[in-house]
Design a protein around this motif. Sequence first.
Motif, mmCIF file in Angstrom:
data_model
loop_
_atom_site.group_PDB
_atom_site.id
_atom_site.type_symbol
_atom_site.label_atom_id
_atom_site.label_comp_id
_atom_site.label_asym_id
_atom_site.label_seq_id
_atom_site.Cartn_x
_atom_site.Cartn_y
_atom_site.Cartn_z
ATOM 1 N N ASP A 102 0.813 -1.222 0.000
ATOM 2 C CA ASP A 102 0.000 0.000 0.000
ATOM 3 C C ASP A 102 0.845 1.270 0.000
ATOM 4 O OD1 ASP A 102 0.900 -0.305 2.548
ATOM 5 O OD2 ASP A 102 -1.032 -0.044 3.530
ATOM 6 N N GLN A 103 2.105 1.095 -0.221
ATOM 7 C CA GLN A 103 3.046 2.211 -0.413
ATOM 8 C C GLN A 103 3.111 3.157 0.792
ATOM 9 O OE1 GLN A 103 3.727 3.799 -4.286
ATOM 10 N NE2 GLN A 103 2.401 2.341 -5.333
ATOM 11 N N ASP A 104 3.050 2.575 2.005
ATOM 12 C CA ASP A 104 3.252 3.424 3.176
ATOM 13 C C ASP A 104 4.481 3.012 3.989
ATOM 14 O OD1 ASP A 104 2.394 1.175 4.487
ATOM 15 O OD2 ASP A 104 0.761 2.149 5.578
ATOM 16 N N ALA A 105 5.347 2.196 3.391
ATOM 17 C CA ALA A 105 6.619 1.858 4.033
ATOM 18 C C ALA A 105 7.651 1.559 2.956
ATOM 19 C CB ALA A 105 6.461 0.648 4.957
ATOM 20 N N LEU A 106 8.899 1.900 3.257
ATOM 21 C CA LEU A 106 10.011 1.675 2.331
ATOM 22 C C LEU A 106 11.001 0.701 2.950
ATOM 23 C CD1 LEU A 106 10.634 5.415 1.443
ATOM 24 C CD2 LEU A 106 9.504 3.727 -0.025
ATOM 25 N N LEU A 107 11.622 -0.095 2.092
ATOM 26 C CA LEU A 107 12.666 -1.030 2.505
ATOM 27 C C LEU A 107 13.889 -0.718 1.660
ATOM 28 C CD1 LEU A 107 13.762 -3.601 3.888
ATOM 29 C CD2 LEU A 107 12.625 -4.934 2.098
ATOM 30 N N ILE A 108 14.982 -0.409 2.340
ATOM 31 C CA ILE A 108 16.185 0.013 1.628
ATOM 32 C C ILE A 108 17.319 -0.945 1.923
ATOM 33 C CG2 ILE A 108 17.899 1.868 1.410
ATOM 34 C CD1 ILE A 108 15.584 3.782 2.134
ATOM 35 N N ARG A 109 17.903 -1.521 0.870
ATOM 36 C CA ARG A 109 19.103 -2.333 1.005
ATOM 37 C C ARG A 109 20.280 -1.397 0.797
ATOM 38 N NH1 ARG A 109 19.715 -5.519 -3.112
ATOM 39 N NH2 ARG A 109 21.403 -6.591 -2.076
ATOM 40 N N ALA A 110 21.167 -1.367 1.789
ATOM 41 C CA ALA A 110 22.263 -0.404 1.725
ATOM 42 C C ALA A 110 23.559 -1.018 2.255
ATOM 43 C CB ALA A 110 21.915 0.848 2.539
ATOM 44 N N VAL A 111 24.660 -0.438 1.822
ATOM 45 C CA VAL A 111 25.982 -0.835 2.312
ATOM 46 C C VAL A 111 26.401 0.167 3.375
ATOM 47 C CG1 VAL A 111 28.398 -1.234 1.699
ATOM 48 C CG2 VAL A 111 26.570 -1.800 0.067
ATOM 49 N N PRO A 112 26.523 -0.286 4.644
ATOM 50 C CA PRO A 112 26.916 0.646 5.707
ATOM 51 C C PRO A 112 28.423 0.874 5.714
ATOM 52 C CG PRO A 112 26.477 -1.533 6.633
ATOM 53 C CD PRO A 112 26.254 -1.652 5.145
ATOM 54 N N ALA A 113 28.824 2.130 5.911
ATOM 55 C CA ALA A 113 30.255 2.465 5.951
ATOM 56 C C ALA A 113 30.832 2.270 7.346
ATOM 57 C CB ALA A 113 30.458 3.902 5.487
ATOM 58 N N GLY A 114 29.996 1.866 8.287
ATOM 59 C CA GLY A 114 30.429 1.665 9.672
ATOM 60 C C GLY A 114 29.209 1.286 10.477
#
Lengths: 143, 143
Positions: A102-114
């Motif tokens: 329902d497009q009220d949450a985002l999921l982000i795959r990311a590379v953490p620098a720390g």
Amino acid sequence: MIGESIEPMGCCVTEGVLSQQLRENGAVFAPKFDGSGLITAVVVDAASGAVLVVAYMNAEALAATLAIGKVHFWSRSRERLWMKGETSGHILQVEEVRVDCDQDALLIRAVPAGPTCHTGAESCFYRQVVVRDGEAVLTGTQT
Amino acid sequence: MIGESIEPMGCCVTEGVLSQQLRENGAVFAPKFDGSGLITAVVVDAASGAVLVVAYMNAEALAATLAIGKVHFWSRSRERLWMKGETSGHILQVEEVRVDCDQDALLIRAVPAGPTCHTGAESCFYRQVVVRDGEAVLTGTQT
């Protein structure tokens, strides 16, 4: 990976113009911001899949995240746009952005620098809730 | 696994009584509900780690989740307590509950009894946000 050279853009159509069918199945990105203009964003480690942090984006933070390829949030306490890692250097480099049904949450795959957590922990979720003698308490320490 | 036989309990201390130090490092579970009495809950598949759904719990839903060992939410649209899977049978059996540094978000590792999303998808996050010609659009289909 979402590039760093893309100019900021209008990220999305106005809320409320889509039918449920189009909202759930279509190609139109129409993030549903809440009454405070925010949407929940869950960031996971692109390599391990571990949940690192849950925070909030307004339209500006979302547009900056998509345009620059580094995770930006809206700080509710400081009431300002905030690039994760702007002080610590522990940025979150975006690999992929996903949105829920329902497009009220985002999921982000990311590379953490720390470490992602301001406490120094890899993830903000460093404690477990356990029930002991009918009482919920926390265990675990920062790792 | 959190058992099913535990009686419902008062789950937590009142918000605001903890210092930041105790909130972030202590053993006291003091979930910080927002102005609407809700806390964000992220549910991941206990086996794969994949994020399945993001939803909201009030104190009652959280207490029921901890006591019964099945994920409960507060439905904002229907304004009632809601056990995930109560209609579909696709319950989420709790393996572990975690809380973040400032105790305003929960992370739940659970075993899903079927597709978690009401659309039939395994996860609610079945679409990716991509930038094409400066415009954010969605790709991907339900799987």
